[in-house]
Write an enzyme that holds these catalytic residues in place. Structure first.
Site, mmCIF file in Angstrom:
data_model
loop_
_atom_site.group_PDB
_atom_site.id
_atom_site.type_symbol
_atom_site.label_atom_id
_atom_site.label_comp_id
_atom_site.label_asym_id
_atom_site.label_seq_id
_atom_site.Cartn_x
_atom_site.Cartn_y
_atom_site.Cartn_z
ATOM 1 C CG ASP A 1 -2.160 -0.846 1.042
ATOM 2 O OD1 ASP A 1 -2.433 -1.248 -0.099
ATOM 3 O OD2 ASP A 1 -2.860 -1.111 2.043
ATOM 4 C CE LYS B 1 -7.630 0.174 -3.256
ATOM 5 N NZ LYS B 1 -6.577 -0.797 -2.944
ATOM 6 C CG MET C 1 -7.990 7.438 6.376
ATOM 7 S SD MET C 1 -8.682 5.981 5.542
ATOM 8 C CE MET C 1 -9.674 5.261 6.868
#
Length: 250
Positions: free
Chosen positions: A34, A56, A171
């Site tokens: 990742d 991502k 996030m």
């Protein structure tokens, strides 16, 4: 048929990588990693292994989730040890549960190797204990970035505001104004201590300390960007006491 290992890379500091995860990287045939996996952890990968970036980030996807799962199945059909390397812990907002379910449905042997999640580690490296006998006996971990087209209800911020003494948001930078608004509407005081921790546990770690009522303005004035963890609650008061000592030991 090979085996897929869902390995948590931890939050960034290579010293926080588990021994089992490190051993798997050293013998892997393929590693699909990742975006938030640190360069130091990537350096642990077997030099002969095929390395594929499936990272991502907001608006920038190297591989779609469906393509990543298909790739894992394809590689497991031809290699003995396939590592899916995920930042933090695979099962804490890492979509590890989704990937594992698809692999199991495809008949692929799969094993999970947990990692230290950034919500715990970043706070610790900033001198913020998520629980403390004087301030907090409970912690809630919540995502601040929900997937588009989600079939389940959105995060119930009213319940989150009153569910525990400490709130850790993953996030959440991009939706911070909305999150702050929802928490205050739910009755959380504007003077509730709040911390943002960017690139937690890495050499470039930085913190922004404020209150629920001021943090959005502080972010704008400082240009504070993702990726960052948010910690909300009285435990943030410990930052002024413990952070200097923590920094010295890094």
């Amino acid at each position: 048929m090979g085996k897929v290992y869902l390995v948590g890379a931890g939050p960034g500091d290579p010293g926080l990588m588990t021994i089992k995860g490190k051993d798997l990287l050293a013998c892997a045939d393929v590693v699909i990693y990742d975006a938030l996996v640190s360069p130091e952890v990537l350096n642990m990968i077997n030099p002969a292994a095929e390395q594929i970036n499936a990272g991502k980030r907001m608006g920038r996807h190297s591989l779609l989730q469906e393509a990543t799962t298909e790739l894992l199945i394809e590689k497991a059909a031809n290699h003995a040890v396939v590592v899916r390397l995920k930042g933090g812990d695979p099962f804490i907002f890492g979509r590890g549960g989704e990937e594992m379910a698809e692999l199991v449905a495809a008949g692929i042997p799969v094993e999970v190797v947990p990692g230290i999640t950034s919500g715990i580690a970043a706070a610790a490296y900033a001198g913020i204990p998520l629980t403390h006998r004087l301030y907090s006996s409970s912690v809630t971990f919540v995502t601040g970035h929900e997937s588009a087209g989600k079939y389940k209800p959105h995060v119930n911020w009213s319940a989150i505001a009153h569910g525990s003494e400490t709130i850790v948001i993953y996030m959440g930078i991009h939706n911070l104004p909305y999150i702050v608004e929802q928490l205050t509407v739910a009755g959380l005081s504007l003077d509730t201590p709040m911390a943002l921790i960017r690139w937690g546990t890495r050499p470039e770690q930085e913190e922004l300390i404020g209150e629920l009522g001021t943090i959005v303005t502080q972010v704008e004035e400082r240009g504070f960007l993702a990726p960052a963890i948010a910690v909300i609650g009285a435990v943030v008061k410990m930052h002024s006491i413990l952070s200097d000592s923590v920094q010295e030991k890094k």
